[in-house]
Design a protein around this motif. Structure first.
Motif, PDB file in Angstrom:
ATOM      1  N   ALA A 154      58.867 105.206  11.104  1.00 24.15           N
ATOM      2  CA  ALA A 154      57.576 104.891  10.486  1.00 24.15           C
ATOM      3  C   ALA A 154      56.552 105.977  10.793  1.00 24.15           C
ATOM      4  CB  ALA A 154      57.083 103.532  10.971  1.00 24.15           C
ATOM      5  N   ALA A 155      56.569 106.481  12.014  1.00 21.25           N
ATOM      6  CA  ALA A 155      55.640 107.547  12.390  1.00 21.25           C
ATOM      7  C   ALA A 155      55.942 108.831  11.617  1.00 21.25           C
ATOM      8  CB  ALA A 155      55.710 107.806  13.894  1.00 21.25           C
ATOM      9  N   MET A 156      57.228 109.127  11.410  1.00 20.20           N
ATOM     10  CA  MET A 156      57.598 110.331  10.661  1.00 20.20           C
ATOM     11  C   MET A 156      57.164 110.224   9.199  1.00 20.20           C
ATOM     12  SD  MET A 156      58.814 112.531  12.673  1.00 20.20           S
ATOM     13  CE  MET A 156      59.458 113.687  11.502  1.00 20.20           C
ATOM     14  N   VAL A 157      57.320 109.057   8.609  1.00 13.60           N
ATOM     15  CA  VAL A 157      56.894 108.861   7.215  1.00 13.60           C
ATOM     16  C   VAL A 157      55.377 109.005   7.118  1.00 13.60           C
ATOM     17  CG1 VAL A 157      56.711 107.152   5.358  1.00 13.60           C
ATOM     18  CG2 VAL A 157      58.874 107.473   6.555  1.00 13.60           C
ATOM     19  N   ALA A 158      54.652 108.429   8.066  1.00 14.76           N
ATOM     20  CA  ALA A 158      53.188 108.543   8.061  1.00 14.76           C
ATOM     21  C   ALA A 158      52.762 110.001   8.215  1.00 14.76           C
ATOM     22  CB  ALA A 158      52.592 107.694   9.176  1.00 14.76           C
ATOM     23  N   ALA A 159      53.435 110.742   9.090  1.00  9.20           N
ATOM     24  CA  ALA A 159      53.107 112.161   9.287  1.00  9.20           C
ATOM     25  C   ALA A 159      53.399 112.957   8.014  1.00  9.20           C
ATOM     26  CB  ALA A 159      53.888 112.723  10.463  1.00  9.20           C
ATOM     27  N   TYR A 160      54.499 112.638   7.348  1.00  9.73           N
ATOM     28  CA  TYR A 160      54.852 113.327   6.104  1.00  9.73           C
ATOM     29  C   TYR A 160      53.760 113.116   5.053  1.00  9.73           C
ATOM     30  CZ  TYR A 160      57.124 114.277   1.658  1.00  9.73           C
ATOM     31  OH  TYR A 160      57.404 114.741   0.404  1.00  9.73           O
ATOM     32  N   TYR A 161      53.313 111.884   4.887  1.00 13.41           N
ATOM     33  CA  TYR A 161      52.283 111.615   3.880  1.00 13.41           C
ATOM     34  C   TYR A 161      50.962 112.276   4.244  1.00 13.41           C
ATOM     35  CZ  TYR A 161      55.190 108.570   1.115  1.00 13.41           C
ATOM     36  OH  TYR A 161      56.173 108.088   0.300  1.00 13.41           O
ATOM     37  N   ARG A 162      50.617 112.320   5.537  1.00 12.62           N
ATOM     38  CA  ARG A 162      49.398 113.031   5.947  1.00 12.62           C
ATOM     39  C   ARG A 162      49.538 114.517   5.635  1.00 12.62           C
ATOM     40  NH1 ARG A 162      49.699 109.919  10.573  1.00 12.62           N
ATOM     41  NH2 ARG A 162      50.423 111.703  11.758  1.00 12.62           N
ATOM     42  N   PHE A 163      50.725 115.078   5.907  1.00  9.86           N
ATOM     43  CA  PHE A 163      50.958 116.490   5.622  1.00  9.86           C
ATOM     44  C   PHE A 163      50.829 116.767   4.129  1.00  9.86           C
ATOM     45  CE2 PHE A 163      53.902 119.816   4.263  1.00  9.86           C
ATOM     46  CZ  PHE A 163      53.394 120.897   4.964  1.00  9.86           C
ATOM     47  N   MET A 164      51.373 115.902   3.298  1.00 10.98           N
ATOM     48  CA  MET A 164      51.362 116.125   1.859  1.00 10.98           C
ATOM     49  C   MET A 164      49.960 116.036   1.260  1.00 10.98           C
ATOM     50  SD  MET A 164      54.295 117.135   1.208  1.00 10.98           S
ATOM     51  CE  MET A 164      54.258 117.260  -0.566  1.00 10.98           C
ATOM     52  N   GLU A 165      49.008 115.473   2.002  1.00  8.79           N
ATOM     53  CA  GLU A 165      47.628 115.428   1.526  1.00  8.79           C
ATOM     54  C   GLU A 165      46.925 116.779   1.673  1.00  8.79           C
ATOM     55  OE1 GLU A 165      45.872 112.248   3.716  1.00  8.79           O
ATOM     56  OE2 GLU A 165      46.820 110.705   2.493  1.00  8.79           O
ATOM     57  N   ARG A 166      47.523 117.682   2.450  1.00  8.95           N
ATOM     58  CA  ARG A 166      46.918 118.995   2.650  1.00  8.95           C
ATOM     59  C   ARG A 166      46.937 119.773   1.339  1.00  8.95           C
ATOM     60  NH1 ARG A 166      48.075 121.437   8.257  1.00  8.95           N
ATOM     61  NH2 ARG A 166      47.916 123.317   7.013  1.00  8.95           N
ATOM     62  N   PRO A 167      45.920 120.611   1.106  1.00  5.89           N
ATOM     63  CA  PRO A 167      45.894 121.386  -0.137  1.00  5.89           C
ATOM     64  C   PRO A 167      47.034 122.404  -0.234  1.00  5.89           C
ATOM     65  CG  PRO A 167      43.844 121.677   1.108  1.00  5.89           C
ATOM     66  CD  PRO A 167      44.719 120.773   1.896  1.00  5.89           C
ATOM     67  N   ASP A 168      47.540 122.907   0.891  1.00  5.34           N
ATOM     68  CA  ASP A 168      48.588 123.924   0.866  1.00  5.34           C
ATOM     69  C   ASP A 168      49.974 123.352   1.158  1.00  5.34           C
ATOM     70  OD1 ASP A 168      48.093 123.318   3.531  1.00  5.34           O
ATOM     71  OD2 ASP A 168      48.348 125.380   4.217  1.00  5.34           O
TER      72      ASP A 168
END
Length: 56
Positions: A24-38
């Motif tokens: 669950a933490a990895m999925v949350a981190a992935y979605y936070r990362f994907m919000e980055r502009p780059d």
């Protein structure tokens, strides 16, 4: 006899609960990362590096 909980074996020897929390933490981190502009560019760079190493 009460029903027994079936535990899966994993290489870390961790409990199913801790593996689920980690996932669950990895999925949350992935979605936070994907919000980055780059994010798209960085994912493309990592894909190229992994293909060069023969991982993908």
């Amino acid at each position: 006899m009460p029903p027994q909980e079936i535990k899966t074996k994993n290489p870390l020897g961790a409990s199913d609960e801790s593996i689920e929390r980690f996932a669950a933490a990895m999925v949350a981190a992935y979605y936070r990362f994907m919000e980055r502009p780059d994010a798209k560019e960085r994912m493309d760079e990592m894909e190229i590096k992994l293909k060069a190493r023969g991982i993908l």
